[in-house]
Design an enzyme around this catalytic site. Sequence first.
Site, PDB file in Angstrom:
ATOM      1  N   GLY A  10      42.866  56.026  67.253  1.00 10.89           N
ATOM      2  CA  GLY A  10      42.832  54.800  66.452  1.00 10.89           C
ATOM      3  C   GLY A  10      41.531  54.741  65.653  1.00 10.89           C
ATOM      4  O   GLY A  10      40.653  55.602  65.802  1.00 10.89           O
ATOM      5  N   ASP A  35      51.240  56.054  77.549  1.00  9.48           N
ATOM      6  CA  ASP A  35      52.042  55.051  76.852  1.00  9.48           C
ATOM      7  C   ASP A  35      51.788  53.727  77.570  1.00  9.48           C
ATOM      8  O   ASP A  35      52.136  53.560  78.746  1.00  9.48           O
ATOM      9  CB  ASP A  35      53.525  55.427  76.911  1.00  9.48           C
ATOM     10  CG  ASP A  35      54.378  54.419  76.142  1.00  9.48           C
ATOM     11  OD1 ASP A  35      53.854  53.350  75.758  1.00  9.48           O
ATOM     12  OD2 ASP A  35      55.567  54.715  75.944  1.00  9.48           O
ATOM     13  N   ALA A  59      45.748  49.359  71.041  1.00  9.65           N
ATOM     14  CA  ALA A  59      46.269  48.015  70.753  1.00  9.65           C
ATOM     15  C   ALA A  59      47.518  48.153  69.910  1.00  9.65           C
ATOM     16  O   ALA A  59      47.713  49.174  69.235  1.00  9.65           O
ATOM     17  CB  ALA A  59      45.229  47.182  70.004  1.00  9.65           C
ATOM     18  N   THR A 100      40.286  40.036  69.222  1.00  9.03           N
ATOM     19  CA  THR A 100      40.347  39.780  67.783  1.00  9.03           C
ATOM     20  C   THR A 100      40.016  38.340  67.386  1.00  9.03           C
ATOM     21  O   THR A 100      40.250  37.398  68.161  1.00  9.03           O
ATOM     22  CB  THR A 100      41.769  40.121  67.289  1.00  9.03           C
ATOM     23  OG1 THR A 100      41.902  39.735  65.922  1.00  9.03           O
ATOM     24  CG2 THR A 100      42.835  39.376  68.072  1.00  9.03           C
ATOM     25  N   ASP A 101      39.540  38.206  66.147  1.00  9.89           N
ATOM     26  CA  ASP A 101      39.335  36.881  65.541  1.00  9.89           C
ATOM     27  C   ASP A 101      40.672  36.147  65.356  1.00  9.89           C
ATOM     28  O   ASP A 101      40.683  34.928  65.173  1.00  9.89           O
ATOM     29  CB  ASP A 101      38.642  37.028  64.183  1.00  9.89           C
ATOM     30  CG  ASP A 101      39.369  37.986  63.245  1.00  9.89           C
ATOM     31  OD1 ASP A 101      39.925  38.989  63.734  1.00  9.89           O
ATOM     32  OD2 ASP A 101      39.397  37.733  62.021  1.00  9.89           O
ATOM     33  N   TYR A 124      50.735  38.466  67.264  1.00  7.24           N
ATOM     34  CA  TYR A 124      49.619  39.406  67.515  1.00  7.24           C
ATOM     35  C   TYR A 124      48.460  38.675  68.202  1.00  7.24           C
ATOM     36  O   TYR A 124      47.972  39.101  69.250  1.00  7.24           O
ATOM     37  CB  TYR A 124      49.169  40.051  66.206  1.00  7.24           C
ATOM     38  CG  TYR A 124      47.868  40.815  66.318  1.00  7.24           C
ATOM     39  CD1 TYR A 124      47.797  42.019  67.023  1.00  7.24           C
ATOM     40  CD2 TYR A 124      46.692  40.333  65.732  1.00  7.24           C
ATOM     41  CE1 TYR A 124      46.596  42.719  67.124  1.00  7.24           C
ATOM     42  CE2 TYR A 124      45.497  41.020  65.826  1.00  7.24           C
ATOM     43  CZ  TYR A 124      45.443  42.211  66.525  1.00  7.24           C
ATOM     44  OH  TYR A 124      44.248  42.888  66.640  1.00  7.24           O
TER      45      TYR A 124
HETATM   46  N1  NAP Z   1      42.059  46.540  62.828  1.00  6.02           N
HETATM   47  C1  NAP Z   1      41.519  45.331  62.752  1.00  6.02           C
HETATM   48  O1  NAP Z   1      41.343  44.764  61.663  1.00  6.02           O
HETATM   49  C2  NAP Z   1      41.091  44.605  63.999  1.00  6.02           C
HETATM   50  C3  NAP Z   1      40.558  43.313  63.880  1.00  6.02           C
HETATM   51  C4  NAP Z   1      40.138  42.637  65.028  1.00  6.02           C
HETATM   52  C5  NAP Z   1      40.253  43.238  66.262  1.00  6.02           C
HETATM   53  N2  NAP Z   1      40.791  44.491  66.353  1.00  6.02           N
HETATM   54  C6  NAP Z   1      40.909  45.065  67.698  1.00  6.02           C
HETATM   55  O2  NAP Z   1      40.058  46.202  67.753  1.00  6.02           O
HETATM   56  C7  NAP Z   1      40.627  47.180  68.632  1.00  6.02           C
HETATM   57  C8  NAP Z   1      40.729  48.514  67.892  1.00  6.02           C
HETATM   58  O3  NAP Z   1      41.573  48.333  66.764  1.00  6.02           O
HETATM   59  P1  NAP Z   1      41.876  49.530  65.743  1.00  6.02           P
HETATM   60  O4  NAP Z   1      41.836  48.951  64.382  1.00  6.02           O
HETATM   61  O5  NAP Z   1      41.028  50.713  66.070  1.00  6.02           O
HETATM   62  O6  NAP Z   1      43.400  49.833  66.110  1.00  6.02           O
HETATM   63  P2  NAP Z   1      44.319  51.049  65.644  1.00  6.02           P
HETATM   64  O7  NAP Z   1      43.637  51.893  64.617  1.00  6.02           O
HETATM   65  O8  NAP Z   1      45.662  50.480  65.336  1.00  6.02           O
HETATM   66  O9  NAP Z   1      44.424  51.935  66.961  1.00  6.02           O
HETATM   67  C9  NAP Z   1      45.168  51.521  68.071  1.00  6.02           C
HETATM   68  C10 NAP Z   1      45.429  52.721  68.944  1.00  6.02           C
HETATM   69  O10 NAP Z   1      46.324  52.319  70.000  1.00  6.02           O
HETATM   70  C11 NAP Z   1      47.331  53.315  70.109  1.00  6.02           C
HETATM   71  N3  NAP Z   1      48.557  52.807  70.678  1.00  6.02           N
HETATM   72  C12 NAP Z   1      49.443  51.952  70.122  1.00  6.02           C
HETATM   73  N4  NAP Z   1      50.485  51.774  70.940  1.00  6.02           N
HETATM   74  C13 NAP Z   1      50.266  52.521  72.045  1.00  6.02           C
HETATM   75  C14 NAP Z   1      50.972  52.772  73.244  1.00  6.02           C
HETATM   76  N5  NAP Z   1      52.175  52.226  73.512  1.00  6.02           N
HETATM   77  N6  NAP Z   1      50.437  53.573  74.164  1.00  6.02           N
HETATM   78  C15 NAP Z   1      49.252  54.172  73.905  1.00  6.02           C
HETATM   79  N7  NAP Z   1      48.545  53.999  72.804  1.00  6.02           N
HETATM   80  C16 NAP Z   1      49.041  53.184  71.876  1.00  6.02           C
HETATM   81  C17 NAP Z   1      47.545  53.772  68.675  1.00  6.02           C
HETATM   82  O11 NAP Z   1      48.261  54.984  68.644  1.00  6.02           O
HETATM   83  P3  NAP Z   1      49.151  55.320  67.363  1.00  6.02           P
HETATM   84  O12 NAP Z   1      48.204  55.555  66.253  1.00  6.02           O
HETATM   85  O13 NAP Z   1      49.926  56.517  67.778  1.00  6.02           O
HETATM   86  O14 NAP Z   1      50.021  54.100  67.130  1.00  6.02           O
HETATM   87  C18 NAP Z   1      46.109  53.886  68.189  1.00  6.02           C
HETATM   88  O15 NAP Z   1      45.513  55.089  68.580  1.00  6.02           O
HETATM   89  C19 NAP Z   1      41.964  46.604  69.084  1.00  6.02           C
HETATM   90  O16 NAP Z   1      41.790  45.956  70.314  1.00  6.02           O
HETATM   91  C20 NAP Z   1      42.297  45.580  68.014  1.00  6.02           C
HETATM   92  O17 NAP Z   1      43.144  44.566  68.501  1.00  6.02           O
HETATM   93  C21 NAP Z   1      41.198  45.180  65.255  1.00  6.02           C
END
Ligand code: NAP
Length: 293
Positions: A10, A35, A59, A100-101, A124
């Site tokens: 991710g 998973d 996530a 998250t926010d 979400y």
């Molecule tokens: N992105 C934002 O703007 C944002 C904002 C606020 C908070 N956050 C939080 O910050 C954290 C990191 O976010 P990020 O942006 O790095 O997220 P991301 O890029 O979407 O990465 C999420 C990871 O989780 C994996 N995943 C999804 N479903 C899964 C499953 N069933 N089993 C195992 N792995 C699984 C994904 O794999 P795949 O790639 O194969 O799906 C990916 O590697 C999270 O907690 C998110 O809620 C993110």
Amino acid sequence: MRILLLGKIGQLGWELHRTLSPLGEVIALDFPQIDLTQVGSLRQIVRDAHPQVIVNATAYTAVDRAETEIDTALAINALAPGLLAEEASALGAALIHYSTDYVFDGAKGSPYLESDIPNPLGVYGQSKLAGEQAVEQAGGISLILRTSWVYSLRRDSFVVKVRQWARQQPTLRVVSDQVSNPTWARMLAEITAQLLAKGGENVTGWLGERGGLYHLAGSGYASRLEWAHAILSHDPQPEEIVTRELVPARTADFPTPAQRPLFSALDCKKFNDTFGLCLPGWEDALRLAMLSE
Ligand SMILES: NC(=O)c1ccc[n+]([C@@H]2O[C@H](COP(=O)([O-])OP(=O)(O)OC[C@H]3O[C@@H](n4cnc5c(N)ncnc54)[C@H](OP(=O)(O)O)[C@@H]3O)[C@@H](O)[C@H]2O)c1
């Protein structure tokens, strides 16, 4: 230090894999090796790894799709973190988990504190809030880091999208009424590693004394329109940009299945005061990200 990192491909997980590696042995996994919807195998993976620290960067982050894939969002964002916290507790390990926010409704009008009452507007945010509560209820050592507007230049982030649009469209319409803290995934990963390094060999005891919920995001805040302006002005290949005008738009002009909070900036003072660390200003980080990724 023995660290189990979940979600290594991710945005955040990929950076964590790099920043955590110097701290010791990192067992880094992602789908399909793990998973998060498979409870039994997830428990076994944690037991087999026997870590001192679990860092959960997985996530379900598809904000709009979550409105219809409710069970999957809840399994990954709520049930799995609770289970990880239970397993961590049983092993005497610490869990670092991100939230998250979007747990807030965006109506406060000034940066949110940890003590503000969440009121998520969509599935979400609801699933992530349920995940926070499940981790807290498990009762072990945990750090929940709420962050916002995470981007990297490797995945399909807002920064990547604006850079693509800027190479295709003379005019960009970007919402000016959504405001939060843009946060570069690498900086979040680096500060996570610094935290663990501060704990050293006694990392679980050290985190145990400071565990809880913290806001941690890029310093300062901006609207998406201001963020887009900064993305264009720091683009290292300005000659490729065809956009000549950025036009303010309203969130209501772009209807989406999930409602987003309008003002969801996070106040990170509690984290800064507790750990003596803070993320750099969002625009400085963006400039660096665009030069180095
Ligand atoms: N992105 C934002 O703007 C944002 C904002 C606020 C908070 N956050 C939080 O910050 C954290 C990191 O976010 P990020 O942006 O790095 O997220 P991301 O890029 O979407 O990465 C999420 C990871 O989780 C994996 N995943 C999804 N479903 C899964 C499953 N069933 N089993 C195992 N792995 C699984 C994904 O794999 P795949 O790639 O194969 O799906 C990916 O590697 C999270 O907690 C998110 O809620 C993110």
